[in-house]
Scaffold this motif. Sequence first.
Motif, mmCIF file in Angstrom:
data_model
loop_
_atom_site.group_PDB
_atom_site.id
_atom_site.type_symbol
_atom_site.label_atom_id
_atom_site.label_comp_id
_atom_site.label_asym_id
_atom_site.label_seq_id
_atom_site.Cartn_x
_atom_site.Cartn_y
_atom_site.Cartn_z
ATOM 1 N N THR A 282 80.698 -76.305 55.939
ATOM 2 C CA THR A 282 81.291 -74.969 55.956
ATOM 3 C C THR A 282 81.940 -74.656 54.617
ATOM 4 N N SER A 283 82.028 -73.375 54.315
ATOM 5 C CA SER A 283 82.696 -72.948 53.091
ATOM 6 C C SER A 283 84.217 -72.925 53.259
ATOM 7 N N LEU A 284 84.685 -73.042 54.498
ATOM 8 C CA LEU A 284 86.114 -72.947 54.828
ATOM 9 C C LEU A 284 86.685 -71.569 54.527
ATOM 10 N N GLN A 285 85.824 -70.588 54.404
ATOM 11 C CA GLN A 285 86.234 -69.207 54.142
ATOM 12 C C GLN A 285 85.884 -68.341 55.347
ATOM 13 N N PRO A 286 86.741 -67.389 55.687
ATOM 14 C CA PRO A 286 86.439 -66.506 56.818
ATOM 15 C C PRO A 286 85.270 -65.571 56.514
ATOM 16 N N LYS A 287 84.447 -65.367 57.532
ATOM 17 C CA LYS A 287 83.337 -64.414 57.450
ATOM 18 C C LYS A 287 83.372 -63.560 58.712
ATOM 19 N N LYS A 288 83.602 -62.269 58.532
ATOM 20 C CA LYS A 288 83.686 -61.325 59.650
ATOM 21 C C LYS A 288 84.727 -61.771 60.679
ATOM 22 N N GLY A 289 85.834 -62.329 60.195
ATOM 23 C CA GLY A 289 86.928 -62.717 61.077
ATOM 24 C C GLY A 289 86.813 -64.095 61.695
ATOM 25 N N TYR A 290 85.805 -64.879 61.304
ATOM 26 C CA TYR A 290 85.614 -66.215 61.863
ATOM 27 C C TYR A 290 85.518 -67.244 60.739
ATOM 28 N N VAL A 291 85.961 -68.451 61.042
ATOM 29 C CA VAL A 291 85.840 -69.566 60.106
ATOM 30 C C VAL A 291 85.107 -70.682 60.824
ATOM 31 N N ASP A 292 84.045 -71.177 60.238
ATOM 32 C CA ASP A 292 83.332 -72.306 60.832
ATOM 33 C C ASP A 292 84.172 -73.572 60.712
ATOM 34 N N ILE A 293 84.179 -74.364 61.761
ATOM 35 C CA ILE A 293 84.927 -75.616 61.795
ATOM 36 C C ILE A 293 84.095 -76.698 61.112
ATOM 37 N N PRO A 294 84.698 -77.500 60.223
ATOM 38 C CA PRO A 294 83.947 -78.594 59.607
ATOM 39 C C PRO A 294 83.411 -79.548 60.679
ATOM 40 N N LYS A 295 82.218 -80.042 60.475
ATOM 41 C CA LYS A 295 81.576 -80.921 61.453
ATOM 42 C C LYS A 295 81.710 -82.403 61.098
ATOM 43 N N GLU A 296 82.205 -82.701 59.913
ATOM 44 C CA GLU A 296 82.326 -84.084 59.479
ATOM 45 C C GLU A 296 83.528 -84.757 60.166
ATOM 46 N N PRO A 297 83.615 -86.083 60.111
ATOM 47 C CA PRO A 297 84.719 -86.809 60.761
ATOM 48 C C PRO A 297 86.088 -86.421 60.198
ATOM 49 N N GLY A 298 87.113 -86.690 60.957
ATOM 50 C CA GLY A 298 88.485 -86.403 60.539
ATOM 51 C C GLY A 298 88.703 -84.914 60.406
ATOM 52 N N LEU A 299 89.329 -84.516 59.327
ATOM 53 C CA LEU A 299 89.527 -83.087 59.081
ATOM 54 C C LEU A 299 88.249 -82.412 58.611
ATOM 55 N N GLY A 300 87.234 -83.201 58.282
ATOM 56 C CA GLY A 300 85.952 -82.640 57.886
ATOM 57 C C GLY A 300 85.854 -82.233 56.438
ATOM 58 N N VAL A 301 86.764 -82.730 55.606
ATOM 59 C CA VAL A 301 86.743 -82.379 54.190
ATOM 60 C C VAL A 301 86.752 -83.636 53.331
ATOM 61 N N VAL A 302 86.336 -83.442 52.090
ATOM 62 C CA VAL A 302 86.370 -84.508 51.091
ATOM 63 C C VAL A 302 87.288 -84.033 49.971
ATOM 64 N N PHE A 303 88.213 -84.899 49.593
ATOM 65 C CA PHE A 303 89.124 -84.581 48.501
ATOM 66 C C PHE A 303 88.488 -84.957 47.173
#
Length: 88
Positions: free
Chosen positions: A53-74
């Motif tokens: 996911t881009s982690l950005q809202p689109k038309k009022g919705y944000v896709d939830i990351p699908k990866e483990p944990g918080l779903g992000v890489v630092f």
Amino acid sequence: MAASAGIDCTPHISGKALGFLYMLQFASCVPNIGPYQEFKGNKDQVPITSASTSLQPKKGYVDIPKEPGLGVVFDPDVIRTAKKITAL
């Protein structure tokens, strides 16, 4: 408790930085999440990425990351430059 009372859950997110990730994860699994949620996004520009996911809202919705944990890489360069903070 809200679900058992038949009302929507509309949590408040305080602070900045990565709090929006906790809110996304919470909202994705609460069966009675309300139609209007606060979304502050990554206002501190913490360098993170998500493959799903881009982690950005689109038309009022944000896709939830699908990866483990918080779903992000630092960004590893930022992690390497972080300073250790110890309690007094």
